[in-house]
Design a protein around this motif. Structure first.
Motif, PDB file in Angstrom:
ATOM      1  N   MET A  49       0.807  -1.317   0.088  1.00 23.28           N
ATOM      2  CA  MET A  49       0.180  -0.019  -0.110  1.00 23.28           C
ATOM      3  C   MET A  49       0.841   1.179  -0.066  1.00 23.28           C
ATOM      4  O   MET A  49       0.562   2.138  -0.515  1.00 23.28           O
ATOM      5  N   ASN A  50       1.820   1.287   0.615  1.00 19.17           N
ATOM      6  CA  ASN A  50       2.880   2.537   0.757  1.00 19.17           C
ATOM      7  C   ASN A  50       3.177   2.826  -0.620  1.00 19.17           C
ATOM      8  O   ASN A  50       3.413   3.913  -1.263  1.00 19.17           O
ATOM      9  N   HIS A  51       3.916   1.450  -1.269  1.00 16.81           N
ATOM     10  CA  HIS A  51       4.367   1.799  -2.535  1.00 16.81           C
ATOM     11  C   HIS A  51       3.235   2.062  -3.580  1.00 16.81           C
ATOM     12  O   HIS A  51       3.550   3.170  -4.601  1.00 16.81           O
ATOM     13  N   HIS A  52       2.197   1.621  -3.249  1.00 20.18           N
ATOM     14  CA  HIS A  52       0.740   2.170  -4.263  1.00 20.18           C
ATOM     15  C   HIS A  52       0.445   3.397  -4.439  1.00 20.18           C
ATOM     16  O   HIS A  52       0.269   4.274  -5.165  1.00 20.18           O
ATOM     17  N   LEU A  53       0.483   3.999  -2.959  1.00 20.74           N
ATOM     18  CA  LEU A  53       0.220   5.227  -2.568  1.00 20.74           C
ATOM     19  C   LEU A  53       1.417   6.510  -2.863  1.00 20.74           C
ATOM     20  O   LEU A  53       1.250   7.712  -2.913  1.00 20.74           O
ATOM     21  N   TYR A  55       3.508   6.906  -0.468  1.00 21.85           N
ATOM     22  CA  TYR A  55       4.002   7.508   0.742  1.00 21.85           C
ATOM     23  C   TYR A  55       3.630   6.408   2.111  1.00 21.85           C
ATOM     24  O   TYR A  55       2.990   5.645   1.674  1.00 21.85           O
ATOM     25  N   ASN A  56       4.630   6.355   3.158  1.00 24.40           N
ATOM     26  CA  ASN A  56       4.251   5.403   4.098  1.00 24.40           C
ATOM     27  C   ASN A  56       2.905   6.302   4.957  1.00 24.40           C
ATOM     28  O   ASN A  56       2.459   7.321   4.763  1.00 24.40           O
ATOM     29  N   SER A  57       2.334   5.259   5.750  1.00 22.17           N
ATOM     30  CA  SER A  57       1.197   5.581   6.738  1.00 22.17           C
ATOM     31  C   SER A  57       1.811   6.729   7.673  1.00 22.17           C
ATOM     32  O   SER A  57       2.983   6.764   8.090  1.00 22.17           O
ATOM     33  N   ASN A  58       1.001   7.579   7.726  1.00 24.82           N
ATOM     34  CA  ASN A  58       1.096   8.649   8.896  1.00 24.82           C
ATOM     35  C   ASN A  58       2.311   9.754   8.362  1.00 24.82           C
ATOM     36  O   ASN A  58       2.676  10.509   9.122  1.00 24.82           O
ATOM     37  N   ASP A  59       2.603   9.788   7.026  1.00 25.40           N
ATOM     38  CA  ASP A  59       3.463  10.544   6.382  1.00 25.40           C
ATOM     39  C   ASP A  59       2.715  11.891   6.215  1.00 25.40           C
ATOM     40  O   ASP A  59       1.481  11.901   5.838  1.00 25.40           O
ATOM     41  N   LYS A  60       3.214  13.111   6.833  1.00 22.19           N
ATOM     42  CA  LYS A  60       2.413  14.412   7.216  1.00 22.19           C
ATOM     43  C   LYS A  60       2.736  15.224   5.709  1.00 22.19           C
ATOM     44  O   LYS A  60       2.337  16.120   5.529  1.00 22.19           O
ATOM     45  N   GLY A  61       3.788  14.717   5.005  1.00 21.94           N
ATOM     46  CA  GLY A  61       4.216  15.697   3.767  1.00 21.94           C
ATOM     47  C   GLY A  61       3.039  15.504   2.491  1.00 21.94           C
ATOM     48  O   GLY A  61       1.938  14.945   2.568  1.00 21.94           O
ATOM     49  N   PRO A  62       3.547  16.493   1.784  1.00 21.40           N
ATOM     50  CA  PRO A  62       2.681  16.435   0.452  1.00 21.40           C
ATOM     51  C   PRO A  62       2.299  15.059  -0.367  1.00 21.40           C
ATOM     52  O   PRO A  62       3.324  14.235  -0.241  1.00 21.40           O
ATOM     53  N   LYS A  63       1.269  14.835  -0.796  1.00 23.18           N
ATOM     54  CA  LYS A  63       0.939  13.676  -1.483  1.00 23.18           C
ATOM     55  C   LYS A  63       0.810  14.050  -3.065  1.00 23.18           C
ATOM     56  O   LYS A  63       0.494  15.131  -3.441  1.00 23.18           O
ATOM     57  N   LEU A  64       1.071  12.712  -3.884  1.00 20.53           N
ATOM     58  CA  LEU A  64       1.060  12.912  -5.077  1.00 20.53           C
ATOM     59  C   LEU A  64      -0.365  13.103  -5.911  1.00 20.53           C
ATOM     60  O   LEU A  64      -0.589  13.655  -6.920  1.00 20.53           O
ATOM     61  N   ASP A  65      -1.342  12.687  -5.202  1.00 14.32           N
ATOM     62  CA  ASP A  65      -2.687  12.477  -5.612  1.00 14.32           C
ATOM     63  C   ASP A  65      -3.529  12.608  -4.302  1.00 14.32           C
ATOM     64  O   ASP A  65      -3.335  12.501  -3.361  1.00 14.32           O
ATOM     65  N   ASP A  66      -4.906  12.685  -4.887  1.00 12.84           N
ATOM     66  CA  ASP A  66      -5.832  12.849  -3.643  1.00 12.84           C
ATOM     67  C   ASP A  66      -6.350  11.175  -3.144  1.00 12.84           C
ATOM     68  O   ASP A  66      -7.162  11.161  -1.947  1.00 12.84           O
ATOM     69  N   ASN A  67      -5.698   9.999  -3.590  1.00 13.01           N
ATOM     70  CA  ASN A  67      -6.069   8.961  -3.165  1.00 13.01           C
ATOM     71  C   ASN A  67      -5.363   8.673  -1.770  1.00 13.01           C
ATOM     72  O   ASN A  67      -4.212   8.971  -1.554  1.00 13.01           O
TER      73      ASN A  67
END
Length: 142
Positions: A49-53, A55-67
């Motif tokens: 899931m980390n790879h799919h999204l 980012y790691n769980s509880n990562d507070k940084g900016p995300k690549l998309d809204d998923n």
């Protein structure tokens, strides 16, 4: 006859299992080993899931998309030790397709011996998750 040199990691793992479960029969030991599979498969699925999204769980940084992560579903797996129930992570848009335990697949007896062997070698759940990710052709996102 020479004494067998045991891997200290395997000895420590065996001792931890014996201390935690205090098995009295071979069946008790099988139950203890069966208990290891659920957390191992869940850790591998979290890595996927980390790879799919991205980012790691509880990562507070900016995300690549809204998923985002969207809870868990239950799944019963068939192992050589019997059936185990695991929590499978979900994402909001439903695009997560796990490789370790694909959707609609329940029999994991082919991979469980590999997972148990890595665990017996003293690898952590995170290391095993990363190794399985490498085998399936994607890298762990830290």
């Amino acid at each position: 006859m020479a004494r067998i040199k045991r891997d200290p990691n395997k000895v420590a793992l065996a001792k931890a299992i014996l201390d935690a479960y205090q098995p009295e029969t071979a069946e008790d030991m099988n139950d203890a080993l069966k208990d290891l599979f659920g957390p191992m498969f869940e850790a591998m699925l979290q890595g996927e899931m980390n790879h799919h999204l991205g980012y790691n769980s509880n990562d507070k940084g900016p995300k690549l998309d809204d998923n985002r992560r969207n809870g868990y579903g239950k799944k019963t797996l068939k192992t050589s030790q019997g059936e185990i129930e695991i929590d499978v992570p979900r994402d909001r848009n439903g695009s997560f397709e796990p490789l370790v335990v694909p959707k609609r697949q329940k029999d994991v007896s082919a991979i469980e011996s590999k997972v148990l062997a890595m665990y017996a070698r003293g690898m952590s759940q995170r290391d095993i998750s990363s190794t399985i990710e490498d085998i399936y052709g994607f890298t762990y996102v830290s």
